[in-house]
Design an enzyme around this catalytic site. Structure first.
Site, PDB file in Angstrom:
ATOM      1  N   GLU A   1      14.236   3.833  -2.040  1.00 11.71           N
ATOM      2  CA  GLU A   1      13.690   2.475  -1.915  1.00 11.71           C
ATOM      3  C   GLU A   1      13.450   2.130  -0.458  1.00 11.71           C
ATOM      4  OE1 GLU A   1      15.919  -0.619  -3.860  1.00 11.71           O
ATOM      5  OE2 GLU A   1      16.498   0.688  -5.515  1.00 11.71           O
TER       6      GLU A   1
ATOM      7  N   ILE B   1       7.548  -1.677  -2.533  1.00 12.59           N
ATOM      8  CA  ILE B   1       7.024  -1.323  -3.839  1.00 12.59           C
ATOM      9  C   ILE B   1       5.535  -1.057  -3.675  1.00 12.59           C
ATOM     10  CG2 ILE B   1       8.681  -2.592  -5.296  1.00 12.59           C
ATOM     11  CD1 ILE B   1       6.880  -5.037  -5.115  1.00 12.59           C
TER      12      ILE B   1
ATOM     13  N   GLU C   1       1.923  -2.267  -1.128  1.00 14.33           N
ATOM     14  CA  GLU C   1       0.807  -1.671  -0.396  1.00 14.33           C
ATOM     15  C   GLU C   1      -0.517  -2.265  -0.871  1.00 14.33           C
ATOM     16  OE1 GLU C   1       3.689   0.032   1.469  1.00 14.33           O
ATOM     17  OE2 GLU C   1       3.678  -0.078  -0.694  1.00 14.33           O
TER      18      GLU C   1
END
Length: 977
Positions: A485, A557, A576
């Site tokens: 993560e 994420i 993104e």
């Protein structure tokens, strides 16, 4: 619902008695929010209920409008009338739900058939004895998505019903199917309620270069005919286009009445194309039961074949090492005003964007993904890590049993999907005993699928087959270690930088838990720079850099999420791409850095930001490139070469803006131009531009399909104006429902027909109705030329509530990256030197723990500076060039050290704070003994913050060395020639 009604013969279906049919059961549902007494009864009057098509969360309007903790919960009822054609009389009938949230009581013709409660996995019911053919039937579903829902049998709350990560889209947000088959049949892969395992397809004995493998098929078969039945098992392999590849036969057996048996067959197959990253090559496998030469049951399974291995700290796909780079994506994978319930083509669009950013893996977070996303990753060529269901830690008792049940169900349901490469047992480490339990489940239901099982952390596990921390760099010479993560910062797409409208200063925003939350209020420029710095930590320890390596990491994420957030907005903005899948600059950063299996294979270059400023602006310009040197030009005038940092970032200081063209050129080590890009100043806003994305075969009038409409503000030449923030007014006419988009503002503009562009662009969703026809969308804004978009929806065939077009079956696969290359994916950069003996100033008995390939152990000297040394004896004389170390408190402490080889000083200086490892570049010297000494007091400065939270960040081993200024603590050391 005004679908086109037709006979099944007109649909091109010939239904022979005792043959299997899978119907799309999504059409013709009715919805009522609130609990109603008697709504399960066949005679209940549901005429006033809302007409919907599944999948549909009843609280979809909340998606991105409300904080996750405020999503609507409660009871909602779904009802559906359907008619089974008379030709199916005497056959078995099953209902399949891909999942409900959180729990559902199912009724058929007024009779309660069962309950499903875990809110995650698929499940089924045998409704043969409750339905009538050629007559009206009713299924009613009472759903309850309370956050506090408890399993009825145990009064235990499901740990994954969590207000941080599991967005609560209630009701029936996934597909539903009706299966009809003969009484000698292959079972469904639905263990919950049915207790059956279905078909299992796998391959072994791979010859990747020779394009061959042995393909195996196994089917669980039941005989409910009431008499013995002798069946022959046959397998037909076809390409997706229907071209036969191989036919072979298996066992011939006699099944007693009521018996269940697993039939098997296998054969070598030549000329195979192997599924790979960005190469979603799939086959259809028909497993057929025959009696007296006549097929009585035929199951079609879509799957692909690939070879995996997990060894030497690395991951191999089709015999080629691959470094993980991708995303830790919320399993909801949601969209504004829709939640997760998008059509399959839109799942493909979103998941393929990950691949196009050069991601090779998606790690779904905390809970098992729904089948549509699993199948989508197959098609687009994206590896998956599939969790079971959990929150943040190991659990015991009933909650552990719940987790193992979800893992069992998910493995059985998804074991034929080649994109699944990892099974994840926990979002944090679990005990060795629990890992053994999970591994046994994998080995029972998917022993040959080529999937590693593990969980986050597990750094010293003897059972787990992979591991890795959340944010930090781990290395291994044994099982692969990858970060799960990393880069958790957040920032709105709306903010380019400090010099662009709306002039939001980077980092400004509310505090989080009393601490500065600058990391969660970034702009696009600083967020991209941070992503580069984070990825470099893994890339520099990639395969080829030694015996112990990092297998990469996944960035949290990919797309904005209606889940736990820390910034100014009420949703997660780490993506993104934004929630409508519009690119942010992070997307291009990853695309540049990740274009290769391990080493960079295709050079790329990207200028961060835009080129629309004012003459008063002088700012640093940043270029991302995998080139060895980057030149910047403005209006063809060279401004020189950029300062390189973190390998991929090039900084050009104090560039004065001039209208025109800015160009970046990348060069290799020999000075050859290998990549180039440019950006041009746009003119003043002039017009609105509309374009749409729809299903490849057209926009379908089924009440569920969506069109994704993009709106831009452009100049007179049609170029997007990158700083435009105009408010667009939409009007919609025809056979569609406005679902809209989102932007910063009141209620995030959810469902509003007034929607501003951000950075010159935005998107909105239109949902079809069940009436085929023309749709006209008009977009207006003050001072801009109006735009109109016309769409037409296509009719969908439905008979008696049953459809034959299955979600995703008509979608193409993506083969863009081509087959797995047969060349090596990396060149070896350095050779590790074997340590055969070690001595130390103190605690010599534990000195071996500084090179034992276990990042949970370490050597330290205590607290006396005079004892702060350790000396390693090598297996041979060698030229020592580099020493790589993981030191305790790697994130917060800098150690002044000296390294000597056979008494000759080769390095003297301070170690750098990092997210794991520091490499000391030495003056090359030949010798056999390498000594590391602490020269003075250690300094602590927590300036490498990676998380704002209420807990201490990981920073090495558990011991607190905050006041131990004379302590040298080495977790791992590696010495290279």
């Amino acid at each position: 619902m005004k679908y086109i009604l037709t006979s099944f013969l007109l649909l091109g279906i010939t239904i022979a008695a005792a043959q299997r049919v899978k119907y799309n059961f999504n059409s013709g549902w009715k919805l009522n929010v609130g609990d109603i007494t008697g709504a399960e009864a066949s005679g209940y009057d549901d005429a006033s209920w809302k007409n919907i098509t599944l999948p549909r969360a009843w609280n979809e309007d909340d998606a991105f409008k409300k904080d996750i903790v405020d999503l609507s919960t409660g009871i909602a009822w779904y009802r559906k009338h359907f008619t089974i054609p008379a030709i199916h009389k005497g056959q078995k009938v099953f209902l399949e739900f891909e999942g409900v949230r959180q729990a559902a009581d199912i009724y058929v013709n007024g009779v309660h058939v069962g309950l499903h409660e875990n809110g995650v996995t698929g499940f089924g019911f045998d409704i043969t004895d409750l339905v009538k053919t050629g007559a009206d039937n009713i299924v009613a579903v009472r759903t309850d998505n309370s956050w506090e829902y408890r399993e009825k049998a145990t009064n235990t709350k499901y740990q994954w019903s969590d207000k941080n990560f599991n967005a609560n889209y209630g009701g029936i947000p996934k597909n539903v199917f009706l299966h009809i088959m003969g009484k000698v049949y292959q079972t469904l892969p639905l263990f919950s309620n049915l207790g059956t395992t279905g078909v299992y397809i796998y391959a072994d004995s791979f010859n990747i270069r020779g394009k061959s493998a042995v393909v195996h098929a196994e089917s669980e078969v039941k005989n409910e005919s009431g008499q013995p039945s002798t069946v022959q098992y046959e397998i037909v392999i076809k390409t997706r286009q229907g071209k036969p590849v191989k036919t072979f036969s298996g066992e011939r057996i006699t099944l007693a009445p009521g018996a269940t048996r697993v039939l098997k067959a296998s054969a070598p197959v030549q000329g195979l194309e192997f599924w790979s990253w960005g190469y979603g090559y799939l086959y259809t496998i028909e497993t057929i039961l025959k009696v007296n030469g006549k097929a009585v049951d035929r199951v079609t399974t879509t799957t692909g074949f690939r070879k995996t291995a997990f060894k030497d700290g690395m991951i191999y796909l089709n015999d080629r090492a691959i470094m993980v780079h991708g995303y830790a994506q919320r399993t909801s994978n949601e969209w504004p005003t829709i939640g997760l319930s998008v059509p399959a083509w839109l799942s493909d669009y979103s998941n393929k964007l990950m691949v196009e950013s050069n991601a090779n893996l998606v790690r779904w977070m905390h809970i098992t993904p729904w089948k549509q996303d699993v199948e989508s990753c197959d098609r687009v060529g994206l590896m998956q890590a599939m969790p079971a269901g959990d929150a943040e830690r190991d659990v015991e008792g009933t909650r552990w049993t719940q987790r193992t049940q979800v893992m069992r169900d998910a493995i059985i349901y998804n074991r034929n999907n080649p994109s699944i490469v990892f099974y994840e047992c926990g979002n944090e480490s679990i005990s060795e005993q629990h890992m053994e339990t999970m591994k046994a489940i994998r080995d029972q239901y998917d022993p040959y699928g080529g999937r590693a099982i593990g969980s986050r952390e597990m750094l010293n596990s003897k059972v787990a087959e992979y591991g890795g921390e959340m944010l930090y760099t781990n290395k291994s010479a044994h099982i692969p270690m990858w970060a799960m993560e990393y880069s958790r910062d957040e920032g709105l797409r709306k903010y380019w930088d400090d010099y662009s409208p709306p002039y939001h200063k980077d980092g400004d925003g509310p505090a989080y838990k009393g601490q500065s939350a600058a990391e969660y209020n970034r702009n696009q420029e600083s967020h991209a720079k941070e992503n580069i710095a984070r990825w470099y930590e893994f890339w520099k320890e990639r395969p080829g850099t030694g015996k112990r390596v990092s297998s990469g990491g996944v960035n949290i994420i990919f797309s904005e999420s209606n889940t736990h957030h820390r910034g100014a907005e009420n949703y997660r903005r780490s993506g993104e791409v934004d929630a409508l899948r519009i690119y942010k600059e992070n997307y291009f950063a990853n695309q540049v850095m990740w274009d290769g299996w391990v080493d960079i294979e295709k050079p790329r270059i990207h200028i961060i930001g835009h080129w629309n400023y004012t003459p008063a602006v002088t700012k640093d310009i940043y270029v991302i490139s995998s080139a060895n040197k980057v030149e910047l030009l403005v209006n063809e005038k060279s401004l020189g070469f950029g300062e390189q940092s973190n390998r991929f970032l090039y900084t050009f200081k104090n560039i004065h803006w001039q209208q025109g063209v800015i160009t970046a050129v990348g060069y290799d080590e020999q000075g050859k131009k290998i990549c180039t890009t440019q950006k041009t100043t746009a003119g003043v806003p002039y017009a609105i531009k509309l374009k749409s994305l729809t299903h490849p075969a057209g926009f379908k009038a089924n009440g569920h399909d969506l069109a994704l409409v993009e709106v831009e503000v452009t100049d007179a030449a049609g170029q997007r104006c990158p700083t435009a923030l105009d408010l667009i007014h939409f009007s919609l006419e025809g056979a569609a429902e406005w679902r809209g988009g989102m932007a910063q503002g009141p209620d995030n503009y959810i469902l509003s027909k007034d929607l501003p562009v951000e950075c010159g662009v935005n998107r909105a969703l239109l949902r079809s109705t069940t009436n085929a026809g023309k749709i006209v969308l008009t977009a207006r804004a003050e001072g801009l030329k109006t735009a109109t978009l016309t769409l037409t929806t296509l009719p969908v065939m439905v008979n008696g509530g049953l459809g034959t077009a299955l979600p995703g079956n008509d979608l193409p696969v993506s083969l863009d990256r081509g087959p797995t290359p047969l060349t090596p994916s990396f060149t070896r950069k350095r050779e590790a030197l074997a340590i055969v003996k070690v001595n130390a100033g103190a605690h010599a008995d534990s000195a071996f723990e500084s090179y034992d390939d276990n990042e949970l152990t370490e050597w330290n000297n205590g607290r006396q500076l005079a004892n702060a040394w350790i000396e390693y004896e090598l297996g041979k004389d060698a030229i020592v060039k580099e020493v790589t170390m993981k030191l305790n408190n790697f994130r917060s402490r800098s150690y002044p050290i000296r390294i000597s080889v056979d008494g000759q000083e080769v390095f003297k200086g301070n170690t750098e704070r990092s997210l794991g490892y520091f490499t000391a570049v030495c003056l090359p010297h030949k010798g056999k003994k390498v000594k590391i000494e602490l020269l003075g007091n250690v300094t602590t400065q927590d300036n490498n913050s990676v998380e704002v939270s209420g807990k201490k960040l990981d920073d090495g081993v558990a011991r607190n060395d905050a006041t131990a200024t004379g302590t040298l603590s080495i977790i791992e050391v590696e010495i290279y020639q």
